[in-house]
Design an enzyme around this catalytic site. Structure first.
Site, PDB file in Angstrom:
ATOM      1  N   MET A  40       0.846  -1.190   0.000  1.00  0.00           N
ATOM      2  CA  MET A  40       0.000   0.000   0.000  1.00  0.00           C
ATOM      3  C   MET A  40       0.883   1.242   0.000  1.00  0.00           C
ATOM      4  O   MET A  40       1.670   1.450   0.920  1.00  0.00           O
ATOM      5  CB  MET A  40      -0.893   0.001   1.250  1.00  0.00           C
ATOM      6  N   GLY A  99       2.193   4.584   4.234  1.00  0.00           N
ATOM      7  CA  GLY A  99       2.559   3.426   3.420  1.00  0.00           C
ATOM      8  C   GLY A  99       2.832   2.160   4.218  1.00  0.00           C
ATOM      9  O   GLY A  99       3.413   2.219   5.284  1.00  0.00           O
ATOM     10  N   SER A 100       2.455   1.003   3.678  1.00  0.00           N
ATOM     11  CA  SER A 100       2.515  -0.211   4.474  1.00  0.00           C
ATOM     12  C   SER A 100       2.211  -1.439   3.610  1.00  0.00           C
ATOM     13  O   SER A 100       2.179  -1.359   2.384  1.00  0.00           O
ATOM     14  CB  SER A 100       1.511  -0.108   5.621  1.00  0.00           C
ATOM     15  N   ARG A 101       1.957  -2.585   4.268  1.00  0.00           N
ATOM     16  CA  ARG A 101       1.689  -3.827   3.547  1.00  0.00           C
ATOM     17  C   ARG A 101       0.684  -4.668   4.313  1.00  0.00           C
ATOM     18  O   ARG A 101       0.635  -4.631   5.545  1.00  0.00           O
ATOM     19  CB  ARG A 101       3.000  -4.616   3.390  1.00  0.00           C
TER      20      ARG A 101
END
Length: 215
Positions: free
Chosen positions: A98, A184-186
């Site tokens: 993301m 932002g990330s996953r």
């Protein structure tokens, strides 16, 4: 079953729960600097970046309504499929990256009961980096019609806070909002053995809309 929503509901955008600690000070600063800029050139110089930052925050923390897709497993996150990896126990991990431009509210990939929500401390390297396996994370387990489904929210270099919306023991509908990752990330989903994957690496996903499996 998919949730039925009117056109007005689908077009509505609200702000994500958990946004206030970041959003309120930013918007307040923009409002004050705009009000004072009429009398002071110095405040005018502050008002421009402050207003731009506030607008960016409002965009980042948007939480649009979605018409949930019918299917066994749907994407919990907006983003791009970063990897699809077979796991030693027969499951397949689908990792979705993301970016800060994506909606960061995550949704339940299946209907079921939340059997555990575990916060695991860790680092904050970029979520697309291999070392992100040791990042700060929240591990979810759902008891579903496909058995136990694991989902992991992973913090990135900027995403320093994961905000779960529902506690252990909660029954959730497929596509229901379950948490937020700031910036932002996953998000990883572990699909059971025998599930045929419908997405591919590099494919864009939409939370609650993109189906991860095929019949």
């Amino acid at each position: 079953m998919p949730h039925s929503q009117s056109s007005a509901q689908r077009g509505r955008v609200r702000l994500a729960r958990g946004a206030s600690p970041w959003l309120l000070p930013t918007v307040a600063t923009a409002a004050v600097s705009l009000a004072r800029s009429r009398r002071s050139g110095r405040w005018a110089a502050v008002a421009v970046p402050a207003t731009a930052l506030a607008a960016g925050m409002l965009w980042f923390f948007r939480d649009p309504e979605r018409e949930i897709t019918q299917g066994r497993v749907i994407s919990p996150a907006d983003g791009v499929v970063q990897s699809i990896m077979p796991w030693k126990d027969g499951r397949t991990r689908v990792a979705i990256f993301m970016s800060p431009l994506n909606v960061h509210v995550n949704r339940a990939p299946l209907a079921g009961t939340v059997t555990s929500v575990e916060h695991i401390p860790g680092g904050f390297v970029p979520a697309f980096n291999k070392e992100s396996e040791n990042n700060e994370r929240v591990v979810w387990h759902f008891d579903t019609e496909l058995g136990d489904i694991e989902m992991v929210q992973i913090a990135g270099a900027v995403a320093r806070r994961i905000v779960p919306y529902v506690p252990q023991g909660t029954k959730v509908e497929q596509g229901e909002r379950i948490g937020l990752i700031r910036f932002g990330s996953r998000v990883d989903v572990y699909l059971p053995e025998g599930v045929d994957i419908a997405v591919e690496v590099g494919q864009a996903t939409t939370a609650g809309v993109t189906r991860l499996d095929r019949d």
